[in-house]
Design a protein around this motif. Sequence first.
Motif, PDB file in Angstrom:
ATOM      1  N   MET A   1     -11.450   7.085   1.259  1.00  0.00           N
ATOM      2  CA  MET A   1     -12.490   6.201   1.470  1.00  0.00           C
ATOM      3  C   MET A   1     -12.504   4.904   0.542  1.00  0.00           C
ATOM      4  N   ARG A   2     -12.364   3.759   1.184  1.00  0.00           N
ATOM      5  CA  ARG A   2     -12.471   2.712   0.294  1.00  0.00           C
ATOM      6  C   ARG A   2     -13.674   2.626  -0.618  1.00  0.00           C
ATOM      7  N   GLY A   3     -13.280   2.344  -1.813  1.00  0.00           N
ATOM      8  CA  GLY A   3     -14.547   2.102  -2.929  1.00  0.00           C
ATOM      9  C   GLY A   3     -15.096   3.486  -3.242  1.00  0.00           C
ATOM     10  N   PHE A   4     -14.802   4.538  -2.907  1.00  0.00           N
ATOM     11  CA  PHE A   4     -15.537   5.614  -3.124  1.00  0.00           C
ATOM     12  C   PHE A   4     -15.141   5.930  -4.807  1.00  0.00           C
ATOM     13  N   SER A   5     -16.192   6.210  -5.422  1.00  0.00           N
ATOM     14  CA  SER A   5     -15.857   6.344  -6.911  1.00  0.00           C
ATOM     15  C   SER A   5     -16.361   7.982  -7.401  1.00  0.00           C
ATOM     16  N   PRO A   6     -15.186   8.555  -7.875  1.00  0.00           N
ATOM     17  CA  PRO A   6     -15.691   9.874  -8.145  1.00  0.00           C
ATOM     18  C   PRO A   6     -16.697  10.068  -9.356  1.00  0.00           C
ATOM     19  N   LEU A   7     -16.316   9.281 -10.081  1.00  0.00           N
ATOM     20  CA  LEU A   7     -17.256   9.220 -11.517  1.00  0.00           C
ATOM     21  C   LEU A   7     -18.793   8.712 -11.212  1.00  0.00           C
ATOM     22  N   ALA A   8     -18.858   7.816 -10.379  1.00  0.00           N
ATOM     23  CA  ALA A   8     -20.189   7.540  -9.907  1.00  0.00           C
ATOM     24  C   ALA A   8     -20.812   8.760  -9.029  1.00  0.00           C
ATOM     25  N   VAL A  63     -22.085   5.139  -4.997  1.00  0.00           N
ATOM     26  CA  VAL A  63     -21.101   6.075  -4.969  1.00  0.00           C
ATOM     27  C   VAL A  63     -19.775   5.215  -4.334  1.00  0.00           C
ATOM     28  N   VAL A  64     -20.167   4.289  -3.297  1.00  0.00           N
ATOM     29  CA  VAL A  64     -18.950   3.618  -2.627  1.00  0.00           C
ATOM     30  C   VAL A  64     -19.207   2.343  -2.998  1.00  0.00           C
ATOM     31  N   ARG A  65     -18.420   1.740  -3.879  1.00  0.00           N
ATOM     32  CA  ARG A  65     -18.615   0.522  -4.345  1.00  0.00           C
ATOM     33  C   ARG A  65     -17.670  -0.784  -3.720  1.00  0.00           C
ATOM     34  N   ILE A  66     -18.126  -1.519  -3.069  1.00  0.00           N
ATOM     35  CA  ILE A  66     -17.015  -2.588  -2.669  1.00  0.00           C
ATOM     36  C   ILE A  66     -17.917  -3.686  -2.427  1.00  0.00           C
ATOM     37  N   ASP A  67     -17.265  -4.829  -3.255  1.00  0.00           N
ATOM     38  CA  ASP A  67     -18.004  -6.164  -3.194  1.00  0.00           C
ATOM     39  C   ASP A  67     -18.212  -6.459  -2.004  1.00  0.00           C
ATOM     40  N   ASP A  69     -18.330  -9.489  -0.655  1.00  0.00           N
ATOM     41  CA  ASP A  69     -17.202 -10.237  -0.046  1.00  0.00           C
ATOM     42  C   ASP A  69     -16.100  -9.988   0.073  1.00  0.00           C
ATOM     43  N   GLN A  70     -15.865  -8.568  -0.094  1.00  0.00           N
ATOM     44  CA  GLN A  70     -14.605  -7.698  -0.031  1.00  0.00           C
ATOM     45  C   GLN A  70     -14.680  -6.918   1.249  1.00  0.00           C
ATOM     46  N   ARG A  71     -15.974  -6.476   1.730  1.00  0.00           N
ATOM     47  CA  ARG A  71     -16.079  -5.542   2.785  1.00  0.00           C
ATOM     48  C   ARG A  71     -15.362  -5.697   4.268  1.00  0.00           C
ATOM     49  N   PHE A  72     -14.906  -4.787   4.936  1.00  0.00           N
ATOM     50  CA  PHE A  72     -14.334  -4.760   6.110  1.00  0.00           C
ATOM     51  C   PHE A  72     -15.405  -4.125   7.029  1.00  0.00           C
ATOM     52  N   PRO A  73     -15.157  -4.432   8.254  1.00  0.00           N
ATOM     53  CA  PRO A  73     -16.490  -3.539   9.152  1.00  0.00           C
ATOM     54  C   PRO A  73     -16.359  -2.076   8.932  1.00  0.00           C
ATOM     55  N   GLY A  74     -15.462  -1.446   8.619  1.00  0.00           N
ATOM     56  CA  GLY A  74     -15.625   0.146   8.399  1.00  0.00           C
ATOM     57  C   GLY A  74     -16.376   0.295   7.096  1.00  0.00           C
ATOM     58  N   ASP A  75     -16.257  -0.448   6.091  1.00  0.00           N
ATOM     59  CA  ASP A  75     -16.942  -0.388   4.971  1.00  0.00           C
ATOM     60  C   ASP A  75     -18.524  -0.387   5.190  1.00  0.00           C
TER      61      ASP A  75
END
Length: 143
Positions: A1-8, A63-67, A69-75
């Motif tokens: 999963m794009r942007g998923f942060s285990p630490l978060a 917990v899923v961090r995507i700027d 301005d970088q997001r795709f439709p799936g994000d």
Amino acid sequence: MRGFSPLALETARKAANLTRSDLARVAGVGIATVRRWETGESSPQVDALARVAEALKVSIGEVVRIDPDQRFPGDWRVLRGLTQPQLGALAGVSTAVVGSIERAEVALTEANAVRLGQALQISVEELRAAHERARLRPPGAPA
């Protein structure tokens, strides 16, 4: 999963004062699943992550961090906690159409842009921009 942060995820769990066992029980996922997510061994399925985020009382975006301005439709779909079939049902389009649009394998028609934008709670312009980013991504990059 794009942007998923285990630490978060681990940070949110600890902030909620839950053990891995407690979180797994409340969210209806396995303890080993939570451990693998937090250690980065695996990435969550969106529907399971949505249950975990709800149990932690956080948004998936924490917990899923995507700027933006970088997001795709799936994000955008992931951030809403939806699977492709769920989004398709909400928007009145097939799962295959959702997947093809997310991968930018097909053009985004006006009708689909309106339906999907409403279901995702984003503007048609934002969905079109996300689709264009997915279309222009480097070869081999996930959408």
